[in-house]
Design an enzyme around this catalytic site. Structure first.
Site, short mmCIF file in Angstrom:
data_model
loop_
_atom_site.label_atom_id
_atom_site.label_comp_id
_atom_site.label_asym_id
_atom_site.label_seq_id
_atom_site.Cartn_x
_atom_site.Cartn_y
_atom_site.Cartn_z
CG ASP A 1 2.58 0.71 7.27
OD1 ASP A 1 3.46 0.52 6.40
OD2 ASP A 1 2.10 -0.22 7.95
CE LYS B 1 15.02 1.57 5.92
NZ LYS B 1 13.99 1.49 6.98
CG ASP C 1 6.70 2.34 0.36
OD1 ASP C 1 7.39 1.43 -0.15
OD2 ASP C 1 6.04 2.15 1.41
CG PHE D 1 10.52 1.98 10.67
CD1 PHE D 1 10.73 0.79 9.98
CD2 PHE D 1 9.23 2.50 10.71
CE1 PHE D 1 9.68 0.13 9.35
CE2 PHE D 1 8.18 1.85 10.09
CZ PHE D 1 8.41 0.66 9.41
NE ARG E 1 -0.76 2.00 5.03
CZ ARG E 1 0.26 1.21 4.67
NH1 ARG E 1 1.28 1.71 4.01
NH2 ARG E 1 0.23 -0.07 4.97
CG ASP F 1 15.06 -1.79 4.90
OD1 ASP F 1 16.24 -1.43 5.00
OD2 ASP F 1 14.43 -2.27 5.87
CE LYS G 1 -3.21 -2.24 3.20
NZ LYS G 1 -3.73 -2.16 4.58
N GLY G 2 2.11 1.12 0.41
CA GLY G 2 2.93 2.28 0.73
C GLY G 2 3.12 3.32 -0.36
P1 IMP Z 1 12.64 -4.58 1.74
O1 IMP Z 1 12.13 -5.85 1.14
O2 IMP Z 1 13.48 -4.81 2.96
O3 IMP Z 1 13.35 -3.69 0.75
O4 IMP Z 1 11.41 -3.80 2.31
C1 IMP Z 1 10.51 -3.25 1.50
C2 IMP Z 1 9.21 -2.91 2.19
O5 IMP Z 1 9.31 -2.89 3.63
C3 IMP Z 1 8.83 -1.52 1.79
O6 IMP Z 1 8.14 -1.53 0.57
C4 IMP Z 1 8.01 -1.07 2.95
O7 IMP Z 1 6.69 -1.53 2.77
C5 IMP Z 1 8.64 -1.77 4.14
N1 IMP Z 1 9.60 -0.86 4.78
C6 IMP Z 1 10.95 -0.96 4.79
N2 IMP Z 1 11.51 0.06 5.47
C7 IMP Z 1 10.48 0.84 5.88
C8 IMP Z 1 10.40 2.07 6.62
O8 IMP Z 1 11.41 2.69 7.04
N3 IMP Z 1 9.16 2.56 6.84
C9 IMP Z 1 8.04 1.95 6.40
N4 IMP Z 1 8.05 0.80 5.69
C10 IMP Z 1 9.27 0.25 5.44
MG MG Z 2 6.32 -0.97 0.10
#
Ligand code: IMP
Ligand code: MG
Length: 172
Positions: free
Chosen positions: A156, A128, A97, A149, A162, A100, A40-41
């Site tokens: 969220d 990030k 959005d 975070f 959000r 990470d 949803k982000g």
């Molecule tokens: P990844 O798979 O670790 O890259 O994480 C991706 C998903 O985790 C993002 O699309 C977000 O939905 C969530 N996420 C990662 N870091 C954050 C943050 O700092 N705030 C909010 N959501 C996050």
């Molecule tokens: Mg996301």
């Protein structure tokens, strides 16, 4: 209520979105672009971004869930809503959005590649970098954050925050 520290004001987000929209509009000039938002982000970023594009665009969404909760990014990914537009031989741009570890995005890229798009690029509002695990090329990033975070402007924490117009660092 958590402690929230302001990271990006809405005016800065607006400027960054305009810069990306300009780059995207030039790159895809005279082509037919399909943007795919990751729910949803990305819903707020995507809606602001597409209104700044000067090229025609089609919009679709995908939703993936990761096992794990709140602040932990996932190792295991589950598709809960796939694409509905046929992307075969089309120019596709994924809108996230925040990236990470990169595991979610790299899963999504693999999922979309299976539909044989002509091109596949990736755009995220926030890149990030500290915890990156997957090797993934990000073509457009609005803002690079080292760590922390972040919430607001679509992002969220356990479904809260959000709707905040600015982006904050949430102290856990
Ligand atoms: P990844 O798979 O670790 O890259 O994480 C991706 C998903 O985790 C993002 O699309 C977000 O939905 C969530 N996420 C990662 N870091 C954050 C943050 O700092 N705030 C909010 N959501 C996050
Ligand atoms: Mg996301």
């Amino acid at each position: 209520m958590h402690d929230l520290i302001l990271v990006l004001k809405k005016d800065e987000i607006k400027k960054k979105t305009e810069i990306i929209a300009h780059e995207i509009s030039s790159y895809y000039q005279d082509r037919e672009l399909i943007v795919i938002g990751v729910l949803k982000g990305s819903f707020i970023f995507l809606s602001d971004l597409v209104r700044k594009l000067t090229i025609p665009v089609k919009v679709d969404f995908i939703r993936v869930c990761s096992y794990g909760y709140s602040d932990s990014s996932s190792e295991s990914i589950n598709l809960t809503k796939g694409i509905e537009i046929d992307v075969k031989n089309k120019d596709v741009l994924v809108i996230e959005d925040i990236v990470d570890t990169g595991l979610t995005l790299s899963w999504i890229v693999d999922y979309l590649k299976a539909f044989n798009p002509k091109t596949l690029r990736v755009c995220t509002l926030i890149d990030k970098i500290e915890r990156r695990k997957a090797t993934i090329k990000i073509d457009y990033a609005g803002h690079v954050a080292e760590k922390g975070f972040l919430v607001g402007y679509g992002l969220d924490y356990a479904e809260d925050y959000r709707g905040l117009p600015d982006i904050y660092h949430l102290k856990l």
